[in-house]
Design an enzyme around this catalytic site. Structure first.
Site, PDB file in Angstrom:
ATOM      1  N   ASP A  38       0.864  -1.167   0.000  1.00 12.48           N
ATOM      2  CA  ASP A  38       0.000   0.000   0.000  1.00 12.48           C
ATOM      3  C   ASP A  38       0.906   1.224   0.000  1.00 12.48           C
ATOM      4  O   ASP A  38       2.079   1.143   0.372  1.00 12.48           O
ATOM      5  CB  ASP A  38      -0.879  -0.027   1.251  1.00 12.48           C
ATOM      6  CG  ASP A  38      -1.721   1.218   1.385  1.00 12.48           C
ATOM      7  OD1 ASP A  38      -2.461   1.533   0.443  1.00 12.48           O
ATOM      8  OD2 ASP A  38      -1.620   1.888   2.428  1.00 12.48           O
ATOM      9  N   ASP A  40      -0.101   5.261   0.734  1.00 17.03           N
ATOM     10  CA  ASP A  40      -0.303   6.262   1.780  1.00 17.03           C
ATOM     11  C   ASP A  40      -0.505   5.579   3.127  1.00 17.03           C
ATOM     12  O   ASP A  40      -1.397   4.748   3.299  1.00 17.03           O
ATOM     13  CB  ASP A  40      -1.514   7.128   1.450  1.00 17.03           C
ATOM     14  CG  ASP A  40      -1.480   8.474   2.144  1.00 17.03           C
ATOM     15  OD1 ASP A  40      -0.453   8.797   2.764  1.00 17.03           O
ATOM     16  OD2 ASP A  40      -2.464   9.219   2.060  1.00 17.03           O
TER      17      ASP A  40
END
Length: 289
Positions: A38, A40
């Site tokens: 992932d 952010d």
């Protein structure tokens, strides 16, 4: 190994005591050949690299590991994420970015290559679909083989109405991802694809035929097709329990929660989704390769 025997509160055998971190079967990290990250909350916070991530991906590549940066956000294209991450010093190319729309293209090319699609989506999403060999329709009269519902920040009432009319007429629809809200600056949110799905369900009574983004398995299938790796050679690293970690646990790949973003140890203790491994920071992965 540190933390190996600890369990989060609420996990099987848990006694209500939060674990020290690192936690979990850390030796499994050594067997991973492809890491899915992932962005952010895991690599960056907004436009800033999380301190300690400098040089991380160079070291990961030097250790012979493949990696992808994965995102559900189908409103952007690969060039957007390459530019964004390169500005922060993360060495990625188009081939290192995996978007929920990539999983859609991979799936649809196997089911109905060249399909005619009516798309709720941005110009970036439409460009990606055209590049995948699909024909995009624009009117009710043209019809479609499938309606595609993406994170359309250019959405008009006319487009939404046409999509609903096509779906009412029996055209199946597929959504790129289920996220209801998308975080923006200042801690606020804007409606995301999951909100459009809810609207369409209210108007038509119909749910999507499938959803290609996290936590569903189509992105794992895409990685396996591209790399040839098995599920036990793939790991998902992220900061959100409901998407990143659920994506791992639901699809048989190693799930690694990092505590630099959304989820806390208290969230793990209180919630139903339990990561395989908990690390304070993604850079800790390098210690176990």
């Amino acid at each position: 190994m540190t933390g190996q025997g600890d369990r989060p509160a609420g996990a099987a055998g848990g006694k209500g005591v939060l674990p020290a971190v690192p936690y979990g079967p850390l030796d499994r990290i050594r067997r991973i050949k492809c890491f899915l990250f992932d962005m952010d909350g895991t690599i960056n916070l907004g436009m800033e690299l999380i301190p300690g991530m400098e040089g991380f991906f160079d070291r990961l590549a030097a250790a012979g590991r493949r990696y992808y940066l994965v995102t559900n956000n189908s409103s952007k294209d690969h060039a957007h994420y390459v530019q964004k991450m390169n500005r922060m010093g993360v060495p990625v190319t188009k081939q290192d970015i995996l978007i929920s729309s990539d999983a859609f293209v991979s799936y649809m090319q196997g089911v109905k290559p060249g399909a005619r699609l009516f798309v709720l989506g941005t110009p970036e999403l439409k460009g990606l679909l055209r590049a995948g060999g699909f024909t995009l329709t624009a009117t009710l009269e043209e019809g479609a083989d499938y309606v595609v519902v993406g994170f359309d920040q250019t959405l008009t009432y006319g487009t939404l109405a046409t999509a609903c009319r096509l779906i009412d007429r029996g055209v199946p629809y597929i959504a790129t991802h289920p996220d209801v809200r998308c975080p923006i600056e200042g801690g606020e949110f804007i409606p995301d694809t999951g909100s459009f799905i809810a609207c369409i369900r209210t108007a038509t009574g119909k749910a999507p035929e499938l959803i290609t983004g996290k936590p569903y398995g189509y992105m794992v299938d895409t990685v396996m097709e591209r790399t040839g790796f098995r599920k036990d050679e793939i790991a998902m690293v992220g900061d959100r329990l409901s998407t990143d970690i659920a994506f791992g646990t639901r699809n048989g790949i190693l799930s690694i929660l990092v505590l630099t973003g959304e989820a806390t140890l208290a969230d793990v203790a209180a919630g139903p989704v339990k990561p395989d491994i908990i690390l304070p920071h993604a850079r800790e992965i390098l210690k176990y390769l």
